[in-house]
Design a protein around this motif. Structure first.
Motif, PDB file in Angstrom:
ATOM      1  N   SER A 118       0.915  -1.450  -0.065  1.00  0.00           N
ATOM      2  CA  SER A 118      -0.016   0.083   0.204  1.00  0.00           C
ATOM      3  C   SER A 118       0.776   1.501   0.117  1.00  0.00           C
ATOM      4  O   SER A 118       2.034   1.119  -0.046  1.00  0.00           O
ATOM      5  CB  SER A 118      -0.888   0.013   0.964  1.00  0.00           C
ATOM      6  OG  SER A 118      -0.253   0.338   2.310  1.00  0.00           O
ATOM      7  N   GLY A 119       0.194   2.533   0.124  1.00  0.00           N
ATOM      8  CA  GLY A 119       0.992   3.683   0.236  1.00  0.00           C
ATOM      9  C   GLY A 119       2.139   3.769   1.355  1.00  0.00           C
ATOM     10  O   GLY A 119       3.076   4.406   0.647  1.00  0.00           O
ATOM     11  N   HIS A 120       1.768   3.102   2.345  1.00  0.00           N
ATOM     12  CA  HIS A 120       2.836   3.084   3.391  1.00  0.00           C
ATOM     13  C   HIS A 120       4.189   2.552   2.765  1.00  0.00           C
ATOM     14  O   HIS A 120       5.164   2.515   3.398  1.00  0.00           O
ATOM     15  CB  HIS A 120       2.377   2.283   4.583  1.00  0.00           C
ATOM     16  CG  HIS A 120       1.535   3.317   5.668  1.00  0.00           C
ATOM     17  ND1 HIS A 120       0.110   3.411   5.400  1.00  0.00           N
ATOM     18  CD2 HIS A 120       1.999   4.061   6.491  1.00  0.00           C
ATOM     19  CE1 HIS A 120      -0.305   4.209   6.275  1.00  0.00           C
ATOM     20  NE2 HIS A 120       0.804   4.373   7.173  1.00  0.00           N
ATOM     21  N   MET A 123       6.015   4.786   0.892  1.00  0.00           N
ATOM     22  CA  MET A 123       6.567   6.045   1.869  1.00  0.00           C
ATOM     23  C   MET A 123       7.695   5.113   2.535  1.00  0.00           C
ATOM     24  O   MET A 123       8.920   6.008   2.624  1.00  0.00           O
ATOM     25  CB  MET A 123       5.709   6.249   3.003  1.00  0.00           C
ATOM     26  CG  MET A 123       5.742   7.456   3.681  1.00  0.00           C
ATOM     27  SD  MET A 123       4.495   7.540   5.254  1.00  0.00           S
ATOM     28  CE  MET A 123       3.460   8.511   4.399  1.00  0.00           C
ATOM     29  N   TRP A 145       0.343  12.583   7.664  1.00  0.00           N
ATOM     30  CA  TRP A 145       0.991  12.109   6.764  1.00  0.00           C
ATOM     31  C   TRP A 145       2.683  12.609   7.102  1.00  0.00           C
ATOM     32  O   TRP A 145       3.547  11.801   6.877  1.00  0.00           O
ATOM     33  CB  TRP A 145       0.757  12.032   5.439  1.00  0.00           C
ATOM     34  CG  TRP A 145      -0.742  11.591   5.302  1.00  0.00           C
ATOM     35  CD1 TRP A 145      -1.768  12.282   4.924  1.00  0.00           C
ATOM     36  CD2 TRP A 145      -0.967  10.102   5.484  1.00  0.00           C
ATOM     37  NE1 TRP A 145      -2.550  11.229   5.055  1.00  0.00           N
ATOM     38  CE2 TRP A 145      -2.415  10.023   5.615  1.00  0.00           C
ATOM     39  CE3 TRP A 145      -0.037   8.810   5.877  1.00  0.00           C
ATOM     40  CZ2 TRP A 145      -2.822   8.772   5.770  1.00  0.00           C
ATOM     41  CZ3 TRP A 145      -0.672   7.888   6.182  1.00  0.00           C
ATOM     42  CH2 TRP A 145      -2.076   7.533   5.868  1.00  0.00           C
ATOM     43  N   THR A 191       3.662  16.563   1.842  1.00  0.00           N
ATOM     44  CA  THR A 191       2.503  15.735   1.492  1.00  0.00           C
ATOM     45  C   THR A 191       1.672  16.707   0.283  1.00  0.00           C
ATOM     46  O   THR A 191       1.345  17.765   0.849  1.00  0.00           O
ATOM     47  CB  THR A 191       1.497  15.504   2.632  1.00  0.00           C
ATOM     48  OG1 THR A 191       2.236  14.770   3.366  1.00  0.00           O
ATOM     49  CG2 THR A 191       0.490  14.366   1.846  1.00  0.00           C
ATOM     50  N   GLY A 193      -1.475  15.994  -1.045  1.00  0.00           N
ATOM     51  CA  GLY A 193      -2.751  16.087  -0.998  1.00  0.00           C
ATOM     52  C   GLY A 193      -2.781  15.705   0.494  1.00  0.00           C
ATOM     53  O   GLY A 193      -2.806  14.463   0.810  1.00  0.00           O
ATOM     54  N   SER A 195      -4.784  14.208   3.229  1.00  0.00           N
ATOM     55  CA  SER A 195      -6.075  13.706   3.138  1.00  0.00           C
ATOM     56  C   SER A 195      -6.731  13.873   4.664  1.00  0.00           C
ATOM     57  O   SER A 195      -7.757  13.707   4.744  1.00  0.00           O
ATOM     58  CB  SER A 195      -6.010  12.176   2.725  1.00  0.00           C
ATOM     59  OG  SER A 195      -4.956  11.597   3.456  1.00  0.00           O
ATOM     60  N   ASP A 220       4.660  12.974  -1.145  1.00  0.00           N
ATOM     61  CA  ASP A 220       3.308  12.055  -1.068  1.00  0.00           C
ATOM     62  C   ASP A 220       2.284  12.350  -1.826  1.00  0.00           C
ATOM     63  O   ASP A 220       1.552  13.684  -1.694  1.00  0.00           O
ATOM     64  CB  ASP A 220       3.132  11.833   0.526  1.00  0.00           C
ATOM     65  CG  ASP A 220       1.984  10.843   0.680  1.00  0.00           C
ATOM     66  OD1 ASP A 220       0.937  10.897  -0.171  1.00  0.00           O
ATOM     67  OD2 ASP A 220       1.890  10.047   1.471  1.00  0.00           O
ATOM     68  N   VAL A 222      -0.295  10.521  -2.624  1.00  0.00           N
ATOM     69  CA  VAL A 222      -1.570   9.156  -2.340  1.00  0.00           C
ATOM     70  C   VAL A 222      -2.874   9.617  -2.897  1.00  0.00           C
ATOM     71  O   VAL A 222      -3.495   9.050  -3.399  1.00  0.00           O
ATOM     72  CB  VAL A 222      -1.236   8.537  -1.071  1.00  0.00           C
ATOM     73  CG1 VAL A 222      -2.218   7.328  -0.925  1.00  0.00           C
ATOM     74  CG2 VAL A 222       0.144   7.937  -1.043  1.00  0.00           C
ATOM     75  N   ALA A 223      -3.075  10.741  -2.183  1.00  0.00           N
ATOM     76  CA  ALA A 223      -4.596  11.200  -1.994  1.00  0.00           C
ATOM     77  C   ALA A 223      -4.754  12.264  -3.297  1.00  0.00           C
ATOM     78  O   ALA A 223      -5.902  12.800  -3.109  1.00  0.00           O
ATOM     79  CB  ALA A 223      -5.091  11.796  -0.861  1.00  0.00           C
ATOM     80  N   GLN A 245      -5.549   3.016  -4.613  1.00  0.00           N
ATOM     81  CA  GLN A 245      -6.817   2.853  -4.346  1.00  0.00           C
ATOM     82  C   GLN A 245      -7.535   4.132  -4.152  1.00  0.00           C
ATOM     83  O   GLN A 245      -8.743   4.174  -3.594  1.00  0.00           O
ATOM     84  CB  GLN A 245      -6.991   2.226  -2.992  1.00  0.00           C
ATOM     85  CG  GLN A 245      -6.617   2.939  -1.598  1.00  0.00           C
ATOM     86  CD  GLN A 245      -5.177   2.873  -1.327  1.00  0.00           C
ATOM     87  OE1 GLN A 245      -4.311   2.888  -2.481  1.00  0.00           O
ATOM     88  NE2 GLN A 245      -4.745   3.211  -0.160  1.00  0.00           N
ATOM     89  N   LYS A 246      -6.988   5.154  -4.813  1.00  0.00           N
ATOM     90  CA  LYS A 246      -7.674   6.493  -4.557  1.00  0.00           C
ATOM     91  C   LYS A 246      -8.363   6.955  -6.086  1.00  0.00           C
ATOM     92  O   LYS A 246      -9.180   6.556  -6.374  1.00  0.00           O
ATOM     93  CB  LYS A 246      -6.695   7.707  -3.947  1.00  0.00           C
ATOM     94  CG  LYS A 246      -6.192   7.020  -2.652  1.00  0.00           C
ATOM     95  CD  LYS A 246      -6.698   7.781  -1.498  1.00  0.00           C
ATOM     96  CE  LYS A 246      -5.835   6.918  -0.209  1.00  0.00           C
ATOM     97  NZ  LYS A 246      -6.262   7.742   0.778  1.00  0.00           N
TER      98      LYS A 246
HETATM   99  N1  PMP Z   1      -0.613   9.268   2.143  1.00  0.00           N
HETATM  100  C1  PMP Z   1      -1.600   9.869   2.076  1.00  0.00           C
HETATM  101  C2  PMP Z   1      -1.896  11.332   1.854  1.00  0.00           C
HETATM  102  C3  PMP Z   1      -2.832   9.286   2.240  1.00  0.00           C
HETATM  103  O1  PMP Z   1      -4.089   9.685   2.235  1.00  0.00           O
HETATM  104  C4  PMP Z   1      -2.720   7.685   2.597  1.00  0.00           C
HETATM  105  C5  PMP Z   1      -3.924   6.800   2.772  1.00  0.00           C
HETATM  106  N2  PMP Z   1      -4.972   7.413   3.438  1.00  0.00           N
HETATM  107  C6  PMP Z   1      -1.479   7.198   2.598  1.00  0.00           C
HETATM  108  C7  PMP Z   1      -0.364   7.990   2.662  1.00  0.00           C
HETATM  109  C8  PMP Z   1      -1.126   5.740   2.962  1.00  0.00           C
HETATM  110  O2  PMP Z   1      -1.496   4.753   2.136  1.00  0.00           O
HETATM  111  P1  PMP Z   1      -2.174   3.325   2.503  1.00  0.00           P
HETATM  112  O3  PMP Z   1      -3.365   3.640   3.445  1.00  0.00           O
HETATM  113  O4  PMP Z   1      -2.529   2.835   1.106  1.00  0.00           O
HETATM  114  O5  PMP Z   1      -0.761   2.930   3.007  1.00  0.00           O
END
Ligand code: PMP
Length: 430
Positions: A118-120, A123, A145, A191, A193, A195, A220, A222-223, A245-246
């Motif tokens: 995932s996004g983490h 990161m 974030w 970051t 976006g 979120s 970052d 991700v959002a 997933q966004k």
């Molecule tokens: N960075 C941002 C800006 C996010 O919105 C998110 C997920 N909400 C993440 C990182 C982490 O992503 P993930 O939940 O897919 O690990």
């Protein structure tokens, strides 16, 4: 060159045959036979009853900060037959993904891949590969974030410096330059976006400042990626990552990431090995065919089905065009914002130009319990929205309209659900 159709149709037939034989021979057994087999079983823990019946998932409007709904075309791509992670056809799909990410990120970077995770994961990959113990890092914290990035960098023994704004705020280029001059970091994290707060951080000019101060610029997205303009190369971003997933509308579990040449110089000339074997970019660059080596070597088994979905989601974005996607997210967000304000709700981010079009934050209205509102829209409208996260917890409601969910029809559903919740959830009625 193999076409997409031939690539999957021959395999599809074979996989169906194998699946049929498998189900006939082992899964669907007459109940008496099953009983005999159990009596003779050497296992003391019985098979869980819940697994012996099919499971169902409800249809929900996924209008929180993620994951978003996955359209049938992308879901179907993930349901294609699994092939080997080192098969040439798989490498071809990975090359498509790489090209799709280069388009979505607006970059020509050779080292552009999707993380298995995932996004983490992206990161951690960015931070683990760039920083060595004792390296100075600067982190912009204006929501959760930045807090997370600081914690990840701290865990590997980096010298963590932060600049901090309350949720809803963002940094000026002057503030960033002062901190770069003071802390002399090798990496600056921001970051795009946020979120948790709903802020779209301005990016222009920061890449140049980082370059001037001999620091890598890590962003970052991700959002935000796909929902508002971002130009990795033009804006001097050295490392950029996002999630599947966004806006991309793929299932969670893969995360595009890209490294500039400057970033590669740092990460491929380290004194120490990165703390994580799985996230080591020397291995991953080879797995994705981004190094100059003639062969790819086994490192880990990538999420084949997740990569099929990601490929398809990038194809949808390529067909639509980035600029159309940015425009649509902006228009739908403005429509939603107006509808919310007409309803008497207050938007959390004061500065209109810094409002994230993908994730909207609304001040929790006085006299209401945010948890009740969120539960109400889910129960009565099948609409997922969320409360705040980290520093914005208890302060906001969050609505995400991303990718296929970014439409006037979805915005109307949210407005109707929230309007109804406001009528029914006021504390005085409890
Ligand atoms: N960075 C941002 C800006 C996010 O919105 C998110 C997920 N909400 C993440 C990182 C982490 O992503 P993930 O939940 O897919 O690990």
């Amino acid at each position: 060159m193999m076409t997409q159709r031939t690539l999957f149709s021959r395999g599809a037939l074979l996989a169906q045959q194998v699946a049929l034989e498998y189900s006939q021979s082992t899964v669907i057994a007459p109940s008496s036979l099953t009983r005999v087999r159990r009596t003779m079983s050497s296992t003391s823990i019985p098979p869980p009853a819940c697994l012996l019946k099919p499971f169902e998932t409800p249809h929900r409007y996924m209008f929180g900060p993620g994951p978003s709904n996955v359209p049938p075309r992308i879901l179907a791509a993930g349901g294609r037959p699994v092939i080997g992670h080192m098969h040439p056809e798989m490498f071809e799909v990975m090359d498509h993904i790489k090209k799709g990410i280069q388009y979505a990120f607006q970059t020509q970077n050779k080292v552009t891949i999707a993380m298995s995770g995932s996004g983490h994961t992206a990161m951690e990959c960015a931070i683990f590969n760039t920083l060595e113990p004792g390296d100075s890092v600067l982190i912009g914290v204006n929501g959760i974030w930045g807090e997370r990035a600081a914690e990840i960098a701290e865990r590997i023994g980096a010298k963590v410096n932060t600049i901090v704004k309350p949720p809803g705020g963002y940094f000026t280029n002057e503030e960033i330059e002062q901190a770069l001059a003071k802390h002399k970091p090798v990496l600056f994290f921001l970051t795009h976006g946020e979120s948790s707060s709903g802020v779209a951080h301005p990016i222009d000019g920061i890449g140049d400042l980082c370059f001037k101060h001999n620091c890598l610029f890590l962003v970052d997205s991700v959002a935000s990626l796909g929902g508002l303009p971002l130009y990795m190369d033009k804006q001097g971003i050295d490392i950029l990552y996002t999630g599947s997933q966004k806006v991309l509308n793929a299932p969670p579990g893969t995360a595009p990431i890209s490294f500039s040449e400057r970033a590669c110089n740092k990460i491929f000339n380290r004194k120490t090995k990165p703390v994580s074997y799985l996230l080591d970019m020397s291995w991953l660059a080879n797995y994705w065919g981004c190094d100059s080596k003639p062969t790819r070597v086994y490192h880990h088994t990538g999420p084949i089905s997740g990569f099929f979905s990601l490929r398809e989601s990038l194809a949808v974005l390529a067909e639509m065009g980035l600029e159309n996607s940015w425009r649509r997210h902006k228009e739908v967000a403005e429509y939603l914002h107006k509808g919310l304000e007409d309803m008497g709700l207050k938007l959390f981010v004061q500065d209109k130009s810094a409002r994230l079009p993908t994730v909207t934050t609304i001040v929790v209205p006085a006299g209401y319990d945010w948890k009740e509102i969120v539960a109400y829209t889910m129960k009565h409208h099948n609409v997922e929205i969320a409360g705040g996260l980290g520093p914005s917890a208890g302060m906001v409601l969050r609505v995400g309209l991303m990718g296929c969910n970014s439409s006037i029809a979805s915005a109307d559903l949210v407005l109707a659900a929230l309007g109804d919740a406001l009528k029914c959830c006021h504390k005085s009625k409890v």
